[in-house]
Design a protein around this motif. Structure first.
Motif, PDB file in Angstrom:
ATOM      1  N   UNK A 116     -11.193  -1.189  32.147  1.00 51.20           N
ATOM      2  CA  UNK A 116     -10.678  -2.257  32.999  1.00 51.20           C
ATOM      3  C   UNK A 116     -11.761  -3.297  33.234  1.00 51.20           C
ATOM      4  N   UNK A 117     -11.338  -4.476  33.667  1.00 49.04           N
ATOM      5  CA  UNK A 117     -12.324  -5.458  34.111  1.00 49.04           C
ATOM      6  C   UNK A 117     -12.525  -5.304  35.618  1.00 49.04           C
ATOM      7  N   UNK A 118     -13.529  -5.959  36.155  1.00 48.16           N
ATOM      8  CA  UNK A 118     -13.934  -5.737  37.534  1.00 48.16           C
ATOM      9  C   UNK A 118     -12.846  -6.095  38.555  1.00 48.16           C
ATOM     10  N   UNK A 119     -11.899  -6.943  38.190  1.00 46.18           N
ATOM     11  CA  UNK A 119     -10.835  -7.320  39.127  1.00 46.18           C
ATOM     12  C   UNK A 119      -9.905  -6.156  39.435  1.00 46.18           C
ATOM     13  N   UNK A 120      -9.888  -5.134  38.569  1.00 40.68           N
ATOM     14  CA  UNK A 120      -8.988  -3.995  38.758  1.00 40.68           C
ATOM     15  C   UNK A 120      -9.596  -2.912  39.646  1.00 40.68           C
ATOM     16  N   UNK A 121     -10.886  -3.018  39.925  1.00 40.35           N
ATOM     17  CA  UNK A 121     -11.579  -2.037  40.756  1.00 40.35           C
ATOM     18  C   UNK A 121     -11.434  -2.439  42.225  1.00 40.35           C
ATOM     19  N   UNK A 122     -10.754  -1.597  43.023  1.00 41.05           N
ATOM     20  CA  UNK A 122     -10.436  -1.938  44.411  1.00 41.05           C
ATOM     21  C   UNK A 122     -10.867  -0.814  45.348  1.00 41.05           C
ATOM     22  N   UNK A 123     -10.999  -1.149  46.630  1.00 44.87           N
ATOM     23  CA  UNK A 123     -11.365  -0.122  47.611  1.00 44.87           C
ATOM     24  C   UNK A 123     -10.176   0.752  47.962  1.00 44.87           C
ATOM     25  N   UNK A 124      -8.963   0.166  47.956  1.00 45.64           N
ATOM     26  CA  UNK A 124      -7.731   0.912  48.238  1.00 45.64           C
ATOM     27  C   UNK A 124      -6.619   0.401  47.339  1.00 45.64           C
ATOM     28  N   UNK A 125      -5.766   1.304  46.881  1.00 43.03           N
ATOM     29  CA  UNK A 125      -4.650   0.921  46.021  1.00 43.03           C
ATOM     30  C   UNK A 125      -3.565   0.200  46.816  1.00 43.03           C
ATOM     31  N   UNK A 126      -2.804  -0.657  46.133  1.00 42.45           N
ATOM     32  CA  UNK A 126      -1.608  -1.202  46.742  1.00 42.45           C
ATOM     33  C   UNK A 126      -1.398  -2.698  46.653  1.00 42.45           C
ATOM     34  N   UNK A 127      -2.434  -3.462  46.354  1.00 44.89           N
ATOM     35  CA  UNK A 127      -2.217  -4.897  46.194  1.00 44.89           C
ATOM     36  C   UNK A 127      -1.351  -5.182  44.978  1.00 44.89           C
ATOM     37  N   UNK A 128      -1.505  -4.351  43.928  1.00 44.80           N
ATOM     38  CA  UNK A 128      -0.661  -4.473  42.749  1.00 44.80           C
ATOM     39  C   UNK A 128       0.629  -3.703  43.007  1.00 44.80           C
ATOM     40  N   UNK A 129       1.795  -4.319  42.797  1.00 45.39           N
ATOM     41  CA  UNK A 129       3.055  -3.598  43.024  1.00 45.39           C
ATOM     42  C   UNK A 129       3.124  -2.329  42.176  1.00 45.39           C
ATOM     43  N   UNK A 130       3.593  -1.245  42.802  1.00 49.82           N
ATOM     44  CA  UNK A 130       3.654   0.044  42.117  1.00 49.82           C
ATOM     45  C   UNK A 130       4.884   0.103  41.215  1.00 49.82           C
ATOM     46  N   UNK A 131       4.699   0.233  39.900  1.00 49.47           N
ATOM     47  CA  UNK A 131       5.857   0.364  39.008  1.00 49.47           C
ATOM     48  C   UNK A 131       6.468   1.759  39.112  1.00 49.47           C
ATOM     49  N   UNK A 132       7.793   1.801  39.206  1.00 49.26           N
ATOM     50  CA  UNK A 132       8.525   3.058  39.249  1.00 49.26           C
ATOM     51  C   UNK A 132       9.625   2.973  38.198  1.00 49.26           C
ATOM     52  N   UNK A 133       9.645   3.927  37.275  1.00 54.15           N
ATOM     53  CA  UNK A 133      10.667   3.935  36.228  1.00 54.15           C
ATOM     54  C   UNK A 133      11.892   4.681  36.736  1.00 54.15           C
ATOM     55  N   UNK A 134      13.056   4.017  36.663  1.00 55.82           N
ATOM     56  CA  UNK A 134      14.288   4.607  37.187  1.00 55.82           C
ATOM     57  C   UNK A 134      15.373   4.596  36.117  1.00 55.82           C
ATOM     58  N   UNK A 135      16.306   5.540  36.217  1.00 51.83           N
ATOM     59  CA  UNK A 135      17.408   5.591  35.261  1.00 51.83           C
ATOM     60  C   UNK A 135      18.430   4.515  35.622  1.00 51.83           C
ATOM     61  N   UNK A 136      19.153   3.984  34.626  1.00 52.61           N
ATOM     62  CA  UNK A 136      20.151   2.956  34.915  1.00 52.61           C
ATOM     63  C   UNK A 136      21.295   3.442  35.812  1.00 52.61           C
TER      64      UNK A 136
END
Length: 230
Positions: A116-136
């Protein structure tokens, strides 16, 4: 300065002749696949599997022979990217839509190397929306169940405006939780929702992270033990 390229090339140094290697998906994993292709041309002999159709195509273009999953068995290592990673190497993945195949591949790998690049290193998760795969099927019910966890949910769309469909024929719900104070608890809550195929929290799976910095350096973060027993 290409921070992603630097991080990926550092990780590829860990690949040795004869290894079984998982190829990740995304803009940083792209550079890993390119460098692996160069090493293959230089004489490196490996067996490889890809986590998406996009990575399969890229690997073949760069001269990497792919082995059918049923023939390869357990992997020595997988190199993949992350959308976020915290100091404990807990990850959010799935921005590229391949989170299910990525998690399956990571689970069956002795080591998961994250680039990863340095922008992906965070103190806590969650600023990036969490992807969730769901069935149709009954996606509206699954959507509502996700919202009850306290997030804002958006079904991912393609550029043309159609619903994004994964390589597995499912949809991606991008869930905005804000800061995730307890990723482990959220992981369990997501697993309890019928209709959720998989989620982008990767906890206890990563072993080493290579973080490309703007000054050209690459930081290496390592975890000595992990929860995934494979």
């Amino acid at each position: 300065m290409n921070m992603k390229k630097n991080a990926a090339e550092k990780a590829v140094e860990y690949i040795q002749d004869g290894m079984k290697v998982g190829l990740g998906t995304g803009s940083t994993a792209y550079w890993a696949i390119v460098r692996i292709g160069e090493r293959v041309k230089e004489g490196l002999s490996i067996e490889a599997v890809a986590t998406s159709k996009t990575s399969e195509k890229l690997a073949i273009e760069h001269g990497i022979t792919l082995t059918p999953l049923h023939q390869i068995g357990r992997l020595d290592l997988t190199i993949d990217g992350a959308d976020e990673l915290d100091p404990e190497l807990r990850l959010i993945k799935g921005g590229g839509g391949a989170l299910l195949r990525e998690k399956i591949t990571a689970f069956h790998s002795d080591r998961l190397l994250i680039v990863a690049d340095e922008s992906k290193s965070v103190s806590s998760l969650g600023n990036f929306p969490l992807p969730v795969e769901i069935v149709p099927f009954a996606r509206e019910w699954t959507y509502a169940a996700l919202e009850r966890l306290g997030c804002s949910v958006r079904l991912r769309l393609e550029e043309a405006g159609n619903l994004y469909v994964t390589d597995n024929g499912n949809y991606i719900a991008d869930c905005e939780f804000g800061i995730i104070n307890s990723p482990e608890q959220l992981e369990q809550e997501l697993r309890g929702i019928p209709g959720v195929v998989e989620h982008g929290l990767f906890i206890g799976m990563a072993d080493i992270a290579f973080i490309g910095r703007s000054d050209g350096s690459v930081d290496v973060m390592a975890i000595t033990t992990k929860n995934n027993s494979g």
